[in-house]
Design an enzyme around this catalytic site. Structure first.
Site, short mmCIF file in Angstrom:
data_model
loop_
_atom_site.label_atom_id
_atom_site.label_comp_id
_atom_site.label_asym_id
_atom_site.label_seq_id
_atom_site.Cartn_x
_atom_site.Cartn_y
_atom_site.Cartn_z
N CYS A 13 3.35 1.08 -8.74
CA CYS A 13 2.55 1.82 -9.71
C CYS A 13 2.01 3.09 -9.06
CB CYS A 13 1.39 0.97 -10.20
SG CYS A 13 1.90 -0.41 -11.24
N CYS A 34 1.50 -9.39 -4.74
CA CYS A 34 0.86 -9.44 -6.05
C CYS A 34 1.48 -10.47 -6.97
CB CYS A 34 0.85 -8.07 -6.71
SG CYS A 34 2.40 -7.56 -7.36
FE1 SF4 Z 1 0.03 -1.71 -10.76
FE2 SF4 Z 1 -0.95 -3.83 -9.41
FE3 SF4 Z 1 -1.90 -1.32 -9.00
FE4 SF4 Z 1 -2.43 -2.63 -11.28
S1 SF4 Z 1 -3.10 -3.18 -9.18
S2 SF4 Z 1 -1.85 -0.49 -11.11
S3 SF4 Z 1 -0.46 -3.69 -11.60
S4 SF4 Z 1 0.19 -2.13 -8.54
#
Ligand code: SF4
Length: 244
Positions: free
Chosen positions: A200, A228
């Site tokens: 992300c 995750c």
């Molecule tokens: Fe993406 Fe995980 Fe970051 Fe949320 S915490 S924006 S799902 S990588």
């Protein structure tokens, strides 16, 4: 440039193609490739499109992806002809998270980050894998020393015991680049901007030369916290690891 068919790259290439074609024959139509449009995943998309034009690919749009990831997805879709099945998080969960905790709650604590990953990645992944007999991933041993025991074929106990295929487990970075060059596979332009792993947008940044390839993922956390839940079974068996 094509290499000697007995060199290490050619041997790995043959093994990967055989693994993919055998798995796709055995499990079709209940086998899917999970793509995040990493270098590994665009290589696999190219390969499976040459085995079956109706090979299945899914991707998760977390709502926080980089623009370059969407552009790459469209380029690979056009070149391979593969249909991409997109999965989104449940809108009510995202609305609840953002209304209650803001847009960057994942920076506040490890639990908060896991909560965001659970909503945006893990839950959609579970839906994408529901009813499938097998899934294909781009996991590689070279990504992490704790992946030394990674196997071409595993049972994924975290996802109803379906079969998990890891056809690139022995590939190194040079193998990936060579395949992409020789086969003219589109890839994310983020790799040309210093990124060595892509997730992300707010949780990924470019790395410096000599840094671990995944140092740009959740860079504010310690290395052993960087997972995750996409590859939960591996995490449980091998200790702290990383997801794609
Ligand atoms: Fe993406 Fe995980 Fe970051 Fe949320 S915490 S924006 S799902 S990588």
């Amino acid at each position: 440039m094509a290499g000697n068919k007995n060199d290490s790259y050619s041997i790995k290439l043959d093994k990967t193609r055989l693994t993919l074609s055998s798995a796709m024959d055995a499990f079709h139509p209940d086998i899917v490739l999970a793509s995040s449009f990493s270098l590994e995943d665009v290589v696999l998309m190219d390969m499976i499109s040459k085995i079956r034009t109706d090979a299945r690919v899914f991707a998760i749009d977390t709502g926080r992806l980089n623009e370059e990831t969407y552009q790459c997805a469209e380029l690979v879709r056009a070149v391979t002809g593969l249909k991409i099945e997109w999965y989104f998080p449940k809108f009510e969960d995202v609305e609840g998270l953002e209304n209650d905790k803001g847009l960057f709650s994942f920076r506040n604590s490890l639990d908060a980050r896991h909560e965001c990953c659970q909503i945006r990645k893990v839950e959609p992944l579970s839906r994408a894998l529901k009813g499938q007999k097998a899934w294909i991933t781009g996991l590689r041993k070279a990504q992490n020393v704790t992946r030394e025991d990674l196997a071409y074929v595993e049972i994924d106990h975290a996802h109803q015991g379906i079969t998990k295929i890891n056809p690139l487990l022995d590939w190194d970075d040079r193998d990936l680049k060579r395949y992409i060059e020789e086969n003219k596979v589109p890839y994310s332009t983020l790799y040309d901007k210093g990124y060595t792993s892509i997730g992300c947008a707010p949780c990924t940044k470019a790395t410096e030369p000599g840094e671990h390839p995944r140092a740009g993922r959740w860079w504010w956390e310690s290395a052993e916290q960087k997972e995750c839940g996409l590859h939960v079974d591996f995490f449980i068996q091998k200790g702290p690891s990383e997801e794609q």
